[in-house]
Design a protein around this motif. Structure first.
Motif, PDB file in Angstrom:
ATOM      1  N   LYS A 539     -28.100  35.341  32.177  1.00 30.89           N
ATOM      2  CA  LYS A 539     -29.230  35.365  31.251  1.00 30.89           C
ATOM      3  C   LYS A 539     -30.246  36.444  31.602  1.00 30.89           C
ATOM      4  O   LYS A 539     -30.990  36.909  30.731  1.00 30.89           O
ATOM      5  CB  LYS A 539     -29.910  33.990  31.215  1.00 30.89           C
ATOM      6  CG  LYS A 539     -29.018  32.857  30.710  1.00 30.89           C
ATOM      7  CD  LYS A 539     -29.774  31.546  30.694  1.00 30.89           C
ATOM      8  CE  LYS A 539     -28.930  30.401  30.165  1.00 30.89           C
ATOM      9  NZ  LYS A 539     -27.849  30.028  31.091  1.00 30.89           N
ATOM     10  N   TYR A 543     -29.143  39.328  26.209  1.00 33.43           N
ATOM     11  CA  TYR A 543     -29.943  38.701  25.153  1.00 33.43           C
ATOM     12  C   TYR A 543     -28.988  38.317  24.027  1.00 33.43           C
ATOM     13  O   TYR A 543     -27.865  38.824  23.928  1.00 33.43           O
ATOM     14  CB  TYR A 543     -31.046  39.633  24.645  1.00 33.43           C
ATOM     15  CG  TYR A 543     -30.546  40.743  23.746  1.00 33.43           C
ATOM     16  CD1 TYR A 543     -30.559  40.607  22.363  1.00 33.43           C
ATOM     17  CD2 TYR A 543     -30.043  41.931  24.281  1.00 33.43           C
ATOM     18  CE1 TYR A 543     -30.085  41.614  21.540  1.00 33.43           C
ATOM     19  CE2 TYR A 543     -29.571  42.947  23.475  1.00 33.43           C
ATOM     20  CZ  TYR A 543     -29.592  42.783  22.096  1.00 33.43           C
ATOM     21  OH  TYR A 543     -29.110  43.786  21.278  1.00 33.43           O
ATOM     22  N   ALA A 557     -33.091  29.540  23.236  1.00 38.34           N
ATOM     23  CA  ALA A 557     -34.247  29.953  24.038  1.00 38.34           C
ATOM     24  C   ALA A 557     -34.596  28.876  25.058  1.00 38.34           C
ATOM     25  O   ALA A 557     -34.953  29.176  26.214  1.00 38.34           O
ATOM     26  CB  ALA A 557     -35.444  30.243  23.135  1.00 38.34           C
ATOM     27  N   GLY A 560     -32.758  29.146  28.143  1.00 42.87           N
ATOM     28  CA  GLY A 560     -33.069  30.276  28.999  1.00 42.87           C
ATOM     29  C   GLY A 560     -32.599  31.623  28.510  1.00 42.87           C
ATOM     30  O   GLY A 560     -32.791  32.641  29.193  1.00 42.87           O
ATOM     31  N   TYR A 561     -32.001  31.680  27.304  1.00 40.78           N
ATOM     32  CA  TYR A 561     -31.551  32.959  26.767  1.00 40.78           C
ATOM     33  C   TYR A 561     -32.703  33.701  26.092  1.00 40.78           C
ATOM     34  O   TYR A 561     -33.496  33.094  25.358  1.00 40.78           O
ATOM     35  CB  TYR A 561     -30.438  32.750  25.730  1.00 40.78           C
ATOM     36  CG  TYR A 561     -29.138  32.256  26.316  1.00 40.78           C
ATOM     37  CD1 TYR A 561     -28.245  33.133  26.907  1.00 40.78           C
ATOM     38  CD2 TYR A 561     -28.808  30.895  26.274  1.00 40.78           C
ATOM     39  CE1 TYR A 561     -27.042  32.668  27.439  1.00 40.78           C
ATOM     40  CE2 TYR A 561     -27.615  30.430  26.800  1.00 40.78           C
ATOM     41  CZ  TYR A 561     -26.734  31.328  27.384  1.00 40.78           C
ATOM     42  OH  TYR A 561     -25.553  30.876  27.914  1.00 40.78           O
ATOM     43  N   GLU A 562     -32.788  35.013  26.309  1.00 37.52           N
ATOM     44  CA  GLU A 562     -33.728  35.827  25.546  1.00 37.52           C
ATOM     45  C   GLU A 562     -33.161  36.019  24.146  1.00 37.52           C
ATOM     46  O   GLU A 562     -31.969  36.296  23.973  1.00 37.52           O
ATOM     47  CB  GLU A 562     -33.959  37.168  26.230  1.00 37.52           C
ATOM     48  CG  GLU A 562     -34.730  37.047  27.536  1.00 37.52           C
ATOM     49  CD  GLU A 562     -35.320  38.371  27.980  1.00 37.52           C
ATOM     50  OE1 GLU A 562     -35.266  39.346  27.204  1.00 37.52           O
ATOM     51  OE2 GLU A 562     -35.836  38.418  29.101  1.00 37.52           O
ATOM     52  N   GLN A 610     -40.326  28.064  24.795  1.00 33.81           N
ATOM     53  CA  GLN A 610     -39.282  28.761  24.042  1.00 33.81           C
ATOM     54  C   GLN A 610     -39.774  30.134  23.570  1.00 33.81           C
ATOM     55  O   GLN A 610     -39.025  31.118  23.610  1.00 33.81           O
ATOM     56  CB  GLN A 610     -38.841  27.912  22.854  1.00 33.81           C
ATOM     57  CG  GLN A 610     -38.031  26.686  23.250  1.00 33.81           C
ATOM     58  CD  GLN A 610     -37.821  25.729  22.102  1.00 33.81           C
ATOM     59  OE1 GLN A 610     -38.650  25.632  21.189  1.00 33.81           O
ATOM     60  NE2 GLN A 610     -36.710  24.998  22.130  1.00 33.81           N
ATOM     61  N   LYS A 612     -41.637  32.144  25.012  1.00 32.45           N
ATOM     62  CA  LYS A 612     -41.607  33.121  26.102  1.00 32.45           C
ATOM     63  C   LYS A 612     -40.284  33.884  26.140  1.00 32.45           C
ATOM     64  O   LYS A 612     -40.208  34.955  26.742  1.00 32.45           O
ATOM     65  CB  LYS A 612     -41.844  32.416  27.439  1.00 32.45           C
ATOM     66  CG  LYS A 612     -43.251  31.865  27.619  1.00 32.45           C
ATOM     67  CD  LYS A 612     -43.391  31.117  28.945  1.00 32.45           C
ATOM     68  CE  LYS A 612     -44.786  30.536  29.108  1.00 32.45           C
ATOM     69  NZ  LYS A 612     -44.917  29.752  30.374  1.00 32.45           N
ATOM     70  N   LYS A 613     -39.264  33.322  25.512  1.00 33.23           N
ATOM     71  CA  LYS A 613     -37.954  33.971  25.492  1.00 33.23           C
ATOM     72  C   LYS A 613     -37.719  34.789  24.216  1.00 33.23           C
ATOM     73  O   LYS A 613     -36.621  35.297  23.996  1.00 33.23           O
ATOM     74  CB  LYS A 613     -36.854  32.913  25.628  1.00 33.23           C
ATOM     75  CG  LYS A 613     -36.842  32.216  26.987  1.00 33.23           C
ATOM     76  CD  LYS A 613     -36.541  33.208  28.109  1.00 33.23           C
ATOM     77  CE  LYS A 613     -36.494  32.552  29.464  1.00 33.23           C
ATOM     78  NZ  LYS A 613     -36.196  33.548  30.543  1.00 33.23           N
TER      79      LYS A 613
END
Length: 673
Positions: A539, A543, A557, A560-562, A610, A612-613
């Motif tokens: 991750k 993205y 998100a 933890g995924y952008e 969320q 933030k991602k």
């Protein structure tokens, strides 16, 4: 070898659509009319277009011969002869996806003869027998109102606009730059307005009345932020980077064009200031060049339009089932075979192409020129090679990518058989690593998108190599269960159905290895949301593009995924502007008029964690319905400007009425407002 194209008796193909009702079934009708004085025999009719004729349809008047995705060959009855002045009628019903828009029907057609010759047919748009409204083409240009809600014309709307007074509009601007970033920004802006608005003379010397514009590099501003200060004699633009200065110049150019072209509505200020910076870092446009090819000049002009909208990412979809579009030295067959479609070629006519050999690809020299042009305009280019699915064209060029013992068949949602690179073959990784090494050298942004979408449920179920690999991982039961999926046909748009299947396990192996390789080359890996299958990619070095819904993107998100948010229901620009037949475009994800796109909240319901991602948002152009370039304009503009403002302007500062009053000043690709 492609057969010669010959001229034969005059023929005309007319197509029509009758939607289903309580009293009748749907009907797609093809009428081939013989307008000559000669009879026609020993022939077949070949068509292509966005709408597909599935194997399970009911046909009256003929049968299906060869079929691949949206290409279909129709066979007349045995010993059939189309006499002079007569019509051969085919009636097709029970399509799995009923037509919704005039671009759904055949957009390319020809007749093929037993001796190998062909005859191209002109194809009129498919008529709806339930709707005879005039068909819409070309961008919708909103008229500028007499009394717009803002004094200056700017898209996307800036963070702060504090200007006053109205002076006569200067003939143009004389740019004063004294350091490398300013000099580069001035040169980029000069080239930009020359390409988009050559006759307007926005940049001109003092000797021609150009108003002095001072470009200053200052510290303390964000990379894309800028300030424009107006005074009676000069304009000052300050920014911390070349891109910031360019954006300031673009804002000044927009203010000037509004006042110059519509002096009754907009003003050129006497004094005041515009302060601005984007609310999102990723403001993107995806362009599919596999389904339809766009030449270098078209791409460069599109990039210029993106810059005028302050869009800063260009996602370049360079490969798919229908074509391979970029030169690779190690594998010249990719473009020799994969870049062309036509009668008798490994890839038949698709999506409106006819019997003649058509297509194209980008040489490495062209790619370098396009990437350099984008860089000057503050745009980073992300190439996409879509793997492991969507690889039919690639497999035609490099047959060794298939397991030679593979039996049976599976189909993609688009109707391509056995179109996935085999994760169990070492040759797969040898080829892809070679390709990616060449790509990395061409794209300095060092972000490579690998697709990873729409792998069919039955992928590799007939491959002994793949099943052996599954036995190594999950045991004999997993391999046997997957083998039972042989001959699966996928008919729905979606990919969640592969979760938990043998195909998902094999795809996870593939994704982990490819992403690890790209990370070792110093690259970020991009993927469609399906790249999260198996949760195997790093991750921190990747993205995802969330295309299904805001809720799916939010969930990813949360894992933890952008995320780059691009839901098909709203941000896919191939979707029609309305549900009406007279609008062009696709419909599988719905429809999205410009106002709907403009007001759409891409992070509705997201938590602060969320958000933030969130990297940003992106519009996607899929080119299936865009044989007609006027259709491209209709579908893309002004929706790309609405997307640009959604990515740049703070939600609280957005106004549809203000945007609509100004959007008519924005350039389009094939015509101008």
């Amino acid at each position: 070898m492609m057969m010669s194209i010959q001229r034969q008796p005059a023929l005309r193909l007319e197509t029509s659509w009758l939607p289903a009702s309580e009293e009748r079934d749907q009907a797609y009708t093809l009428n081939l009319k013989n307008l000559s004085s000669n009879s026609l025999a020993n022939f077949t009719l070949c068509i292509s277009g966005p709408g597909r004729v599935d194997p399970a349809v009911h046909i009256e008047g003929g049968t299906i011969g060869r079929r691949l995705s949206n290409f279909t060959e129709f066979l007349p009855p045995e010993n059939f002869e189309l006499e002079a002045g007569k019509t051969w009628t085919l009636t097709i019903s029970a399509l799995s996806w009923p037509f919704q828009h005039w671009t759904d029907g055949a957009t390319g057609a020809y007749v093929a003869f037993a001796d190998g010759g062909t005859l191209a047919l002109s194809v009129e748009p498919t008529r709806s027998l339930a709707n005879n409204a005039p068909l819409k083409r070309g961008a919708e240009i909103y008229p500028v109102p007499v009394n717009p809600p803002v004094p200056v014309a700017i898209v996307p709307w800036p963070d702060v606009v504090s200007v006053s007074g109205k002076r006569s509009v200067p003939p143009g601007f004389a740019l004063n730059a004294g350091n490398p970033p300013a000099i580069a920004a001035a040169a980029a802006f000069t080239d930009l307005v020359e390409q988009l608005f050559a006759v307007e003379g926005i940049v001109r010397p003092v000797s021609e009345g150009g108003m002095p514009v001072m470009l200053d590099v200052v510290e303390g501003l964000a990379p894309e932020a800028y300030r424009v200060s107006f005074s009676s004699e000069t304009v000052h633009i300050s920014a911390g980077t070349q891109t910031g200065l360019l954006y300031g110049l673009i804002t000044l150019g927009q203010v000037w064009r509004g006042a110059h072209l519509y002096p009754h509505a907009f003003r050129f200020p006497v004094e005041g200031e515009i302060r601005d910076e984007p609310s999102m870092g990723w403001r993107g446009l995806h362009l599919d060049v596999a389904r339809q090819f766009y030449g270098k000049a078209e791409i460069k002009k599109l990039l210029s339009i993106l810059a005028w909208n302050k869009v800063n990412r260009f996602h370049w979809h360079l490969s798919d089932d229908e074509a391979w579009r970029i030169e690779i030295d190690a594998y010249p067959a990719l473009t020799e075979v994969g870049a062309w479609r036509g009668h008798g070629l490994p890839i038949p006519p698709l999506l409106g192409s006819g019997a003649a050999r058509t297509g194209g690809y980008y040489t490495k020299a062209a790619v370098r020129e396009i990437v350099a042009h984008a860089k000057e305009l503050g745009i980073e280019v992300v190439p996409e090679i879509d793997v492991p699915g969507h690889c039919y064209a690639m497999q035609q060029a490099i047959p060794e990518l298939r397991d030679p013992q593979e039996a049976g068949s599976y189909h993609s949602v688009q109707g391509f058989p056995d179109n996935c690179l085999n994760p169990a073959r070492e040759k797969t990784y040898e080829v892809l690593e070679t390709i990616f090494r060449e790509l990395i050298e061409l794209f300095p942004f060092k972000t490579i998108h690998i697709g990873a979408d729409e792998v069919p449920l039955g992928a590799w179920s007939g491959s002994p190599e793949a099943l052996a690999r599954l036995r190594e991982i999950g045991g004999d039961a997993v391999a046997k269960a997957h083998a039972k999926r042989l001959n699966v046909i996928t008919n729905t748009h979606g990919a969640d159905d592969i979760d938990g299947s043998g195909a998902a396990v094999l795809q996870s192996i593939f994704l982990a290895r490819i992403q690890k390789f790209l990370a070792e080359q110093g690259c970020i890996t991009g993927g469609w949301e399906e790249a999260a299958h198996g949760n195997v990619i790093d991750k921190a070095r990747s993205y995802l593009c969330g295309w299904r819904s805001v809720e799916v993107s939010a969930a990813l998100a949360g894992q933890g995924y952008e995320m780059v948010v691009c839901p098909g229901q709203v941000y896919y620009l191939d979707m029609a502007n309305s549900p009406d037949w007279d609008e062009p475009g696709a419909s599988w994800a719905g429809w999205s008029e410009p106002e709907k796109l403009y007001n759409f909240d891409p992070v509705e319901g997201w938590s602060d964690e969320q958000k933030k991602k969130l990297r940003g948002i992106q519009a996607c152009i899929w080119s299936e319905p865009m044989t007609d370039r006027a259709v491209f304009d209709r579908l893309v503009f002004p929706r790309i400007s609405a997307l640009a403002e959604s990515a740049w302007t703070k939600p609280a500062d957005k106004s549809w009425e203000r945007f609509k009053a100004v959007a008519g000043l924005m350039p389009v690709l094939y015509a101008y407002p």
